[in-house]
Write a protein that holds these residues in place. Structure first.
Motif, PDB file in Angstrom:
ATOM      1  N   HIS A  46      10.248  -4.083  -2.568  1.00  0.00           N
ATOM      2  CA  HIS A  46       9.035  -3.271  -2.572  1.00  0.00           C
ATOM      3  C   HIS A  46       8.873  -2.532  -1.241  1.00  0.00           C
ATOM      4  O   HIS A  46       9.218  -3.071  -0.186  1.00  0.00           O
ATOM      5  CB  HIS A  46       7.793  -4.148  -2.790  1.00  0.00           C
ATOM      6  N   ASP A  47       8.321  -1.343  -1.319  1.00  0.00           N
ATOM      7  CA  ASP A  47       7.956  -0.593  -0.117  1.00  0.00           C
ATOM      8  C   ASP A  47       6.578  -1.071   0.328  1.00  0.00           C
ATOM      9  O   ASP A  47       5.548  -0.545  -0.088  1.00  0.00           O
ATOM     10  CB  ASP A  47       7.941   0.905  -0.422  1.00  0.00           C
ATOM     11  N   LEU A  48       6.584  -2.102   1.167  1.00  0.00           N
ATOM     12  CA  LEU A  48       5.343  -2.756   1.570  1.00  0.00           C
ATOM     13  C   LEU A  48       4.587  -1.890   2.579  1.00  0.00           C
ATOM     14  O   LEU A  48       5.146  -1.486   3.600  1.00  0.00           O
ATOM     15  CB  LEU A  48       5.671  -4.120   2.179  1.00  0.00           C
ATOM     16  N   THR A  49       3.319  -1.610   2.285  1.00  0.00           N
ATOM     17  CA  THR A  49       2.519  -0.765   3.172  1.00  0.00           C
ATOM     18  C   THR A  49       2.140  -1.508   4.443  1.00  0.00           C
ATOM     19  O   THR A  49       2.282  -0.984   5.545  1.00  0.00           O
ATOM     20  CB  THR A  49       1.252  -0.279   2.444  1.00  0.00           C
ATOM     21  N   TRP A  50       1.611  -2.727   4.267  1.00  0.00           N
ATOM     22  CA  TRP A  50       1.358  -3.549   5.453  1.00  0.00           C
ATOM     23  C   TRP A  50       1.452  -5.023   5.120  1.00  0.00           C
ATOM     24  O   TRP A  50       1.311  -5.434   3.976  1.00  0.00           O
ATOM     25  CB  TRP A  50       0.042  -3.205   6.136  1.00  0.00           C
ATOM     26  N   ILE A  51       1.724  -5.807   6.152  1.00  0.00           N
ATOM     27  CA  ILE A  51       1.631  -7.257   6.094  1.00  0.00           C
ATOM     28  C   ILE A  51       0.408  -7.648   6.916  1.00  0.00           C
ATOM     29  O   ILE A  51       0.267  -7.228   8.073  1.00  0.00           O
ATOM     30  CB  ILE A  51       2.911  -7.951   6.609  1.00  0.00           C
TER      31      ILE A  51
END
Length: 386
Positions: free
Chosen positions: A210-215
């Motif tokens: 997944h293209d994770l936006t933020w952690i």
């Protein structure tokens, strides 16, 4: 106008689902909502929600004062608890009174708070956040489908323990939100449950799919060095700050280049949010308030800052006996025109009805497991989680 006294009510929020995070959850979906009402000699009453802790110790700092002097009164409240300190629940009490003061200031001006604070647009962009660690996959899909019907294009998963499960469940959220956009923004919230290398491994595995936006909150809130190393090791932005109680606590994170999305808990009040937002803006960092459900006053402040990114929307309802002049549409919050923060309280209804709404249960999300950040496997035996 002078402040003459305060009253405390205790309502509750029925989420209609279990709510929590990797640290624990509330199976009943019932949580308490303290309401603090600040009265004045001209009949106006300000409403604040969040924490009623230490109100009796804090209130003398504002008693008899003109509530419109909000910024100065905020500093007086901080000074009132100088020796014992203003962290934790005490900071929440200050924040609740601060909300009530801003509500009074806007009511006295006859304007909605978002306009009094300088906002031009009543719309506040948001993202869906289900507090969903205890939801099975079907309920997870159903909840995000409900939010997608309100136009949301971004969603945040509570996770951090099981990499395959987080990858699968982020996919469920993405599928629900794709009715509005081909590329939903996906966020993952670990609620301070990892050490640094756990964070790198976990996020890297998720980012392979997944293209994770933020952690969000990957490490302990004060670990500036660790957050700085992490943000250089992954593609996703690092978001943190919701549990920092005071502008001064953000300094090390800013200085270390440790945070990409600056967060502030809505429970800490409007003045805190504004001060953090402008400090972040001076460093070209975006701002995101956390936990606006039941604390919509900070949404008004979000409408007025230059660097607002997106606000956490956890539910479409309101606490019992409380009506909020706002709508959820087009993927965000549409604020109303009612003077003040737009919150109306049915005192009689709240006083007549109580519910077993206890956030502070033995295994709730407020309790950090003793082995958090000290686990070799994602799902260790129960004896290691107690």
């Amino acid at each position: 106008m002078k402040i003459t006294g305060y009253r405390i009510l205790r309502s509750f929020h029925d989420w209609g689902r279990p709510v929590g995070d990797v640290n624990g959850y509330i199976e009943s979906g019932l949580t308490p909502v303290p309401v603090v009402l600040v009265d004045t000699d001209d009949g106006l009453t300000g409403v604040g929600m969040g924490s009623d802790h230490d109100i009796d110790r804090i209130f003398p700092a504002i008693e008899g004062e003109d509530p419109r002097s909000v910024s100065a009164l905020y500093d007086r409240m901080l000074a009132q608890v100088f020796k014992a300190g203003h962290s934790g629940a005490t900071f929440g009490g200050i924040g609740t009174l601060d909300m009530a003061l801003w509500d009074l200031k806007a009511k006295a001006a006859g304007e909605p708070l978002w306009r009094l604070l300088g906002g031009r647009d009543r719309f506040v962009a948001g993202y869906a956040s289900g507090l969903d660690i205890a939801l099975d996959d079907d309920r997870l899909a159903a909840w995000y489908a409900t939010m997608a019907a309100r136009g949301f294009t971004s969603g945040k998963l509570k996770g951090g323990r099981d990499i395959p499960a987080d990858i699968r469940r982020l996919g469920i959220i993405a599928d629900a939100l794709r009715v509005n956009t081909p590329n939903p923004a996906l966020m993952l919230d670990a609620n301070e449950s990892w050490n640094l290398k756990q964070a790198v491994r976990h996020v890297s595995a998720v980012e392979a799919v997944h293209d994770l936006t933020w952690i969000e909150e990957p490490l302990r809130r004060w670990d500036a060095g660790g957050h700085a190393r992490l943000t250089r090791s992954i593609r996703a932005a690092v978001a943190t700050g919701e549990n920092l109680t005071g502008l001064e606590q953000y300094g090390p994170l800013f200085d270390a280049g440790a945070v990409d999305v600056v967060q502030a808990g809505s429970v800490w009040g409007i003045t805190h949010f504004l001060r953090v937002a402008y400090a972040a803006h001076s460093r070209d960092l975006p701002m995101s308030p956390v936990g606006l459900t039941g604390n919509n006053a900070v949404a008004h402040a979000a409408a007025a800052i230059p660097n607002h990114l997106s606000a956490e929307v956890q539910d479409l309802g309101a606490p019992f006996g409380i009506t909020v002049d706002q709508e959820f549409a087009d993927g965000g919050i549409v604020l109303g025109d009612t003077p003040g923060a737009g919150v109306s309280i049915d005192e009689a209804a709240i006083q007549k009805r109580t519910a077993a709404a206890d956030w502070l249960v033995t295994e709730g999300p407020h309790v950090r497991p003793k082995r958090a950040g000290l686990q070799l496997v994602a799902d260790p035996p129960p004896a290691l989680l107690g």
